[in-house]
Design a protein around this motif. Structure first.
Motif, PDB file in Angstrom:
ATOM      1  N   ASN A  23     -89.927 -73.381 -41.824  1.00  0.00           N
ATOM      2  CA  ASN A  23     -88.597 -73.435 -42.393  1.00  0.00           C
ATOM      3  C   ASN A  23     -88.996 -73.021 -43.857  1.00  0.00           C
ATOM      4  OD1 ASN A  23     -86.976 -74.662 -40.044  1.00  0.00           O
ATOM      5  ND2 ASN A  23     -88.827 -75.773 -40.472  1.00  0.00           N
ATOM      6  N   ILE A  28     -83.816 -71.668 -41.499  1.00  0.00           N
ATOM      7  CA  ILE A  28     -84.353 -72.731 -40.126  1.00  0.00           C
ATOM      8  C   ILE A  28     -84.547 -71.965 -39.203  1.00  0.00           C
ATOM      9  CG2 ILE A  28     -83.452 -74.866 -38.758  1.00  0.00           C
ATOM     10  CD1 ILE A  28     -81.493 -75.213 -41.161  1.00  0.00           C
ATOM     11  N   MET A  56     -80.776 -70.197 -38.232  1.00  0.00           N
ATOM     12  CA  MET A  56     -79.903 -70.236 -39.400  1.00  0.00           C
ATOM     13  C   MET A  56     -80.439 -69.882 -40.633  1.00  0.00           C
ATOM     14  SD  MET A  56     -77.241 -73.379 -40.418  1.00  0.00           S
ATOM     15  CE  MET A  56     -76.367 -73.527 -39.012  1.00  0.00           C
ATOM     16  N   TYR A  85     -79.429 -78.491 -39.976  1.00  0.00           N
ATOM     17  CA  TYR A  85     -78.793 -77.441 -38.873  1.00  0.00           C
ATOM     18  C   TYR A  85     -77.875 -78.021 -38.145  1.00  0.00           C
ATOM     19  CZ  TYR A  85     -78.855 -74.477 -34.797  1.00  0.00           C
ATOM     20  OH  TYR A  85     -78.547 -73.654 -33.631  1.00  0.00           O
TER      21      TYR A  85
END
Length: 198
Positions: A121, A139, A147, A174
């Motif tokens: 991430n 993410i 995302m 998220y």
């Protein structure tokens, strides 16, 4: 046992003998079963009060000079055990107190998990010419990006604040953003309840 190491910053039950510190370092690298960065090894040991900072650095140097550890693929930051180092880790680790081994291993596992989380991430910070920073978050599930988003922060202290918050629980971020984007009221309520409970 004679104490021959500085004890500044060492908690009760920590190591006060140079050879024990060397054994602990070998034990950590062996338990991780992967190359470890010197700064991470020192951080795990010192931040948990297991040994003195200077003694830990000296022990790393001694292990390198004696051929018990080696640089990984000619890097200057990551280290692996040699055959001799593995023997030390396997045969002498029981000379260390169980609580010391347990504490060191738990801290090492947490460190490796944190590194994996940060790798999967990533956060990128871009300093802007007109002042402030763009902070880009991604993410992933390990293989694909679920995302990504970018936010503006006016100063670096706020950049550090949101990075810490993000890495505390990327999955929560998220979920919150997905709930807001889909206008899922139940998910929003659950997310708010979790935030209040923190």
């Amino acid at each position: 046992m004679d104490f021959d190491a500085f004890t500044g910053g060492v908690e009760p039950g920590g190591l006060r003998n140079k050879s024990d510190i060397c054994i602990l370092i070998c034990y950590l690298i062996n338990s991780a079963n992967r190359p470890l960065k010197k700064d991470d090894i020192v951080s795990v040991i010192v931040n948990n009060g297991l040994a003195n900072y200077f003694e830990t650095n000296d022990a790393m140097y001694d292990l390198l000079q004696s051929g018990n550890i080696a640089e990984f693929e000619n890097t200057k930051d990551y280290y692996i055990l040699t055959g001799r180092g593995k023997m030390i880790a396997n045969q002498l680790d029981t000379t260390l107190p169980f609580t010391t081994r347990d504490k060191a291993l738990s801290a090492c596992i947490s460190l490796l998990a944190k590194q994996k989380l940060q790798k999967e991430n990533p956060v990128k910070v871009e300093k802007l010419e007109n002042g402030g920073y763009n902070v880009s978050f991604s993410i992933t599930d390990g293989s694909m990006t679920l995302m990504s988003f970018t936010v503006f922060m006016p100063d670096y202290s706020q950049v550090n604040l949101i990075k810490r918050s993000f890495y505390n629980d990327p999955q929560y971020i998220y979920t919150v953003l997905l709930a807001a984007l889909t206008e899922n009221r139940e998910m929003i309520k659950d997310s708010l309840d979790k935030l209040i409970a923190k």
